[in-house]
Scaffold this motif. Structure first.
Motif, PDB file in Angstrom:
ATOM      1  N   ARG A  13     -22.978 -12.136 -17.042  1.00 30.56           N
ATOM      2  CA  ARG A  13     -23.964 -11.292 -17.711  1.00 30.56           C
ATOM      3  C   ARG A  13     -24.700 -10.367 -16.750  1.00 30.56           C
ATOM      4  N   LYS A  14     -25.126  -9.243 -17.284  1.00 26.08           N
ATOM      5  CA  LYS A  14     -25.983  -8.334 -16.538  1.00 26.08           C
ATOM      6  C   LYS A  14     -27.429  -8.625 -16.872  1.00 26.08           C
ATOM      7  N   SER A  15     -28.300  -8.369 -15.908  1.00 28.13           N
ATOM      8  CA  SER A  15     -29.742  -8.481 -16.101  1.00 28.13           C
ATOM      9  C   SER A  15     -30.246  -7.348 -16.988  1.00 28.13           C
ATOM     10  N   PRO A  16     -31.364  -7.556 -17.686  1.00 28.40           N
ATOM     11  CA  PRO A  16     -31.984  -6.458 -18.434  1.00 28.40           C
ATOM     12  C   PRO A  16     -32.481  -5.333 -17.528  1.00 28.40           C
ATOM     13  N   TYR A  17     -32.564  -5.604 -16.223  1.00 26.28           N
ATOM     14  CA  TYR A  17     -33.050  -4.608 -15.267  1.00 26.28           C
ATOM     15  C   TYR A  17     -31.896  -3.929 -14.519  1.00 26.28           C
ATOM     16  N   PHE A  18     -30.671  -4.193 -14.942  1.00 31.52           N
ATOM     17  CA  PHE A  18     -29.502  -3.772 -14.187  1.00 31.52           C
ATOM     18  C   PHE A  18     -29.504  -2.273 -13.896  1.00 31.52           C
ATOM     19  N   GLU A  19     -29.695  -1.468 -14.923  1.00 31.86           N
ATOM     20  CA  GLU A  19     -29.620  -0.013 -14.731  1.00 31.86           C
ATOM     21  C   GLU A  19     -30.678   0.469 -13.742  1.00 31.86           C
ATOM     22  N   SER A  20     -31.874  -0.093 -13.838  1.00 33.81           N
ATOM     23  CA  SER A  20     -32.937   0.315 -12.915  1.00 33.81           C
ATOM     24  C   SER A  20     -32.630  -0.098 -11.485  1.00 33.81           C
ATOM     25  N   THR A  21     -32.069  -1.285 -11.304  1.00 36.82           N
ATOM     26  CA  THR A  21     -31.782  -1.716  -9.926  1.00 36.82           C
ATOM     27  C   THR A  21     -30.718  -0.827  -9.289  1.00 36.82           C
ATOM     28  N   VAL A  22     -29.728  -0.405 -10.073  1.00 42.66           N
ATOM     29  CA  VAL A  22     -28.710   0.501  -9.543  1.00 42.66           C
ATOM     30  C   VAL A  22     -29.341   1.854  -9.230  1.00 42.66           C
ATOM     31  N   LYS A  23     -30.186   2.335 -10.143  1.00 42.73           N
ATOM     32  CA  LYS A  23     -30.874   3.616  -9.915  1.00 42.73           C
ATOM     33  C   LYS A  23     -31.716   3.576  -8.641  1.00 42.73           C
ATOM     34  N   TRP A  24     -32.349   2.426  -8.374  1.00 50.55           N
ATOM     35  CA  TRP A  24     -33.242   2.301  -7.219  1.00 50.55           C
ATOM     36  C   TRP A  24     -32.503   1.881  -5.944  1.00 50.55           C
ATOM     37  N   GLY A  25     -31.177   1.817  -5.992  1.00 49.35           N
ATOM     38  CA  GLY A  25     -30.450   1.682  -4.732  1.00 49.35           C
ATOM     39  C   GLY A  25     -29.701   0.392  -4.489  1.00 49.35           C
ATOM     40  N   ALA A  26     -29.555  -0.471  -5.487  1.00 49.92           N
ATOM     41  CA  ALA A  26     -28.776  -1.695  -5.271  1.00 49.92           C
ATOM     42  C   ALA A  26     -27.318  -1.335  -5.021  1.00 49.92           C
ATOM     43  N   THR A  27     -26.766  -1.841  -3.935  1.00 47.01           N
ATOM     44  CA  THR A  27     -25.377  -1.525  -3.581  1.00 47.01           C
ATOM     45  C   THR A  27     -24.495  -2.761  -3.494  1.00 47.01           C
ATOM     46  N   GLY A  28     -25.060  -3.939  -3.679  1.00 50.07           N
ATOM     47  CA  GLY A  28     -24.262  -5.158  -3.634  1.00 50.07           C
ATOM     48  C   GLY A  28     -24.855  -6.212  -4.542  1.00 50.07           C
ATOM     49  N   PHE A  29     -23.997  -6.988  -5.185  1.00 53.78           N
ATOM     50  CA  PHE A  29     -24.433  -8.023  -6.116  1.00 53.78           C
ATOM     51  C   PHE A  29     -23.724  -9.332  -5.794  1.00 53.78           C
ATOM     52  N   SER A  30     -24.362 -10.450  -6.116  1.00 51.22           N
ATOM     53  CA  SER A  30     -23.677 -11.735  -6.129  1.00 51.22           C
ATOM     54  C   SER A  30     -23.920 -12.365  -7.492  1.00 51.22           C
ATOM     55  N   VAL A  31     -23.393 -13.570  -7.693  1.00 49.81           N
ATOM     56  CA  VAL A  31     -23.478 -14.229  -9.001  1.00 49.81           C
ATOM     57  C   VAL A  31     -24.300 -15.505  -8.866  1.00 49.81           C
ATOM     58  N   TYR A  32     -25.204 -15.699  -9.825  1.00 47.24           N
ATOM     59  CA  TYR A  32     -26.145 -16.828  -9.809  1.00 47.24           C
ATOM     60  C   TYR A  32     -26.435 -17.162 -11.257  1.00 47.24           C
ATOM     61  N   ASN A  33     -26.273 -18.413 -11.633  1.00 50.42           N
ATOM     62  CA  ASN A  33     -26.456 -18.816 -13.031  1.00 50.42           C
ATOM     63  C   ASN A  33     -25.672 -17.926 -13.995  1.00 50.42           C
ATOM     64  N   HIS A  34     -24.412 -17.647 -13.622  1.00 50.09           N
ATOM     65  CA  HIS A  34     -23.504 -16.879 -14.488  1.00 50.09           C
ATOM     66  C   HIS A  34     -24.031 -15.479 -14.790  1.00 50.09           C
ATOM     67  N   MET A  35     -24.772 -14.903 -13.855  1.00 48.80           N
ATOM     68  CA  MET A  35     -25.338 -13.565 -14.031  1.00 48.80           C
ATOM     69  C   MET A  35     -25.303 -12.831 -12.694  1.00 48.80           C
ATOM     70  N   TYR A  36     -25.125 -11.521 -12.744  1.00 48.70           N
ATOM     71  CA  TYR A  36     -25.157 -10.713 -11.525  1.00 48.70           C
ATOM     72  C   TYR A  36     -26.592 -10.568 -11.024  1.00 48.70           C
ATOM     73  N   ILE A  37     -26.779 -10.725  -9.709  1.00 48.40           N
ATOM     74  CA  ILE A  37     -28.087 -10.519  -9.087  1.00 48.40           C
ATOM     75  C   ILE A  37     -27.927  -9.496  -7.968  1.00 48.40           C
ATOM     76  N   PRO A  38     -28.778  -8.456  -7.931  1.00 50.28           N
ATOM     77  CA  PRO A  38     -28.709  -7.496  -6.827  1.00 50.28           C
ATOM     78  C   PRO A  38     -29.133  -8.156  -5.520  1.00 50.28           C
ATOM     79  N   ARG A  39     -28.268  -8.040  -4.491  1.00 53.86           N
ATOM     80  CA  ARG A  39     -28.536  -8.710  -3.216  1.00 53.86           C
ATOM     81  C   ARG A  39     -28.556  -7.745  -2.037  1.00 53.86           C
ATOM     82  N   ASP A  40     -28.452  -6.438  -2.313  1.00 51.80           N
ATOM     83  CA  ASP A  40     -28.384  -5.499  -1.200  1.00 51.80           C
ATOM     84  C   ASP A  40     -29.087  -4.197  -1.561  1.00 51.80           C
ATOM     85  N   PHE A  41     -30.217  -3.967  -0.936  1.00 49.51           N
ATOM     86  CA  PHE A  41     -30.919  -2.692  -1.034  1.00 49.51           C
ATOM     87  C   PHE A  41     -31.022  -2.055   0.351  1.00 49.51           C
ATOM     88  N   GLY A  42     -30.020  -2.318   1.192  1.00 49.56           N
ATOM     89  CA  GLY A  42     -30.064  -1.800   2.554  1.00 49.56           C
ATOM     90  C   GLY A  42     -30.313  -2.926   3.544  1.00 49.56           C
TER      91      GLY A  42
END
Length: 379
Positions: A13-42
């Motif tokens: 699953r994607k987070s409800p904040y997914f689009e905003s995190t990508v807009k604000w610079g998330a470039t890497g994700f990992s998986v936690y509790n069957h959901m994508y979590i942004p793990r890289d903002f530089g």
């Protein structure tokens, strides 16, 4: 995953904040509790300085909630944890352990009490929803257990209080450490708690309507503009400095609370009925054979957190493993959490650790490594 064409499927699953995190610079994700979590903002080091000097906003929607309601909700919640909940007030939170019948740790969530018979377990990375529903089947208790539409953000760092005042007004200053309040922010339903996975002053903002995720994220970033709020991710550097656990790394189903020094979270001297009570009594009586310690590793700055467990040896004998390690730019030291045999756990003991960069000396030191009395987070 290192570009905007992430190729996400529907099974995670994607987070409800997914689009905003990508807009604000998330470039890497990992998986936690069957959901994508942004793990890289530089730079993780810059993220650390942003956290301890100003504030960061972290998408932690992966902290899924197990909601327990019904006439026997309190009794059932107590069944899941060895921590005594008899003094847990409505509006209060507690850090708890969920144990199985052998006394092994299944999760280490924050428990929130929203009403007399309304609880949330805000989870680390394991399937406690399934565990709780399974326990309920033959419990004979009147409870309903589900995962609600609730997704937290963490606003953490020294200026987080000022940003929260701008969003919610002065009465947010009355919110005490490990307490919660209900808010409605311009039509967005929220629970706000003075908690977080950073050992800094901070808040968790629990969104109760997933359709408003990006709206909420943008609203907080706008409010934080004058305080130089940055998008970020939970800091491995800061959480290791604070001695905070990462489930599956520093603890798992084969770890018991006493090995982690969590005796205060296990209340055996009362009439509470909870899963694992007899096993934990036996473990306490017999004594543990391994123990979590803090280490300093004597080598050049580690290039990043460890991605495997590192073997610890003394006189060529295996005596344990490093579970979490990182270079702290503030302390200018390589610091680590490790599980070692009890006889090797004394402060000042020295042994060798084999990392992916070589074999080095290390020494047992006090933990947490920074602000051991947690004055920052509780002030």
């Amino acid at each position: 995953m290192s570009n905007k064409n992430f190729g996400f499927g529907t099974q995670i699953r994607k987070s409800p904040y997914f689009e905003s995190t990508v807009k604000w610079g998330a470039t890497g994700f990992s998986v936690y509790n069957h959901m994508y979590i942004p793990r890289d903002f530089g730079s993780p080091e810059q993220n650390f300085w942003n956290l301890i000097e100003k504030a960061i906003l972290c998408d932690v929607a992966v902290e899924r909630q197990v909601e327990i309601t019904g006439r026997d909700a309190y009794k059932f919640t107590q069944l899941l944890t060895p921590r005594d909940l008899s003094k847990l007030a409505v509006g209060q939170c507690k850090y708890v352990l969920i144990t199985n019948n052998e006394g092994g740790i299944l999760n280490d969530p924050v428990l929130l009490r929203l009403a007399e018979n309304h609880f949330w377990l805000s989870l680390a990375d394991s399937d406690v929803l399934l565990w709780a529903q399974g326990v309920a089947v033959n419990s004979g208790l009147d409870v309903q257990i589900k995962e609600p539409d609730v997704s937290p953000l963490q606003l953490q760092g020294p200026t987080s209080g000022e940003i929260m005042i701008k969003l919610f007004g002065d009465d947010i200053k009355d919110l005490k450490y490990y307490w919660l309040k209900e808010y409605n922010l311009d039509g967005i339903p929220l629970i706000v708690s003075r908690t977080g996975w950073s050992s800094e002053l901070g808040y968790e903002i629990y969104l109760r309507d997933g359709t408003k995720g990006n709206e909420l994220y943008e609203k907080i970033m706008e409010a934080g503009k004058e305080y130089d709020l940055k998008p970020g991710h939970t800091s491995s550097i800061r959480r290791i400095e604070g001695g905070m656990l990462s489930y599956h790394a520093d603890a798992d189903i084969n770890t018991n609370p006493f090995e982690l020094g969590f005796d205060r979270l296990v209340n055996l001297d009362n009439d509470n009925n909870f899963i694992g009570k007899e096993a934990l009594k036996k473990i306490k009586d017999k004594g543990i054979i391994r123990k979590q310690v803090g280490l300093e590793i004597d080598c050049k700055p580690l290039s990043g957190p460890n991605t495997t467990f590192w073997e610890l040896k003394k006189n060529n004998m295996n005596i344990g493993k490093v579970t979490s390690a990182v270079y702290s730019p503030r302390l200018k030291k390589n610091i680590a959490l490790a599980m070692v045999s009890v006889e090797q756990s004394k402060i000042g003991n020295e042994f060798q650790v084999t990392t992916n960069e070589g074999t080095f000396d290390c020494i047992v030191v006090e933990k947490p490594f920074y602000d051991p009395k947690k004055k920052i987070v509780s002030s």
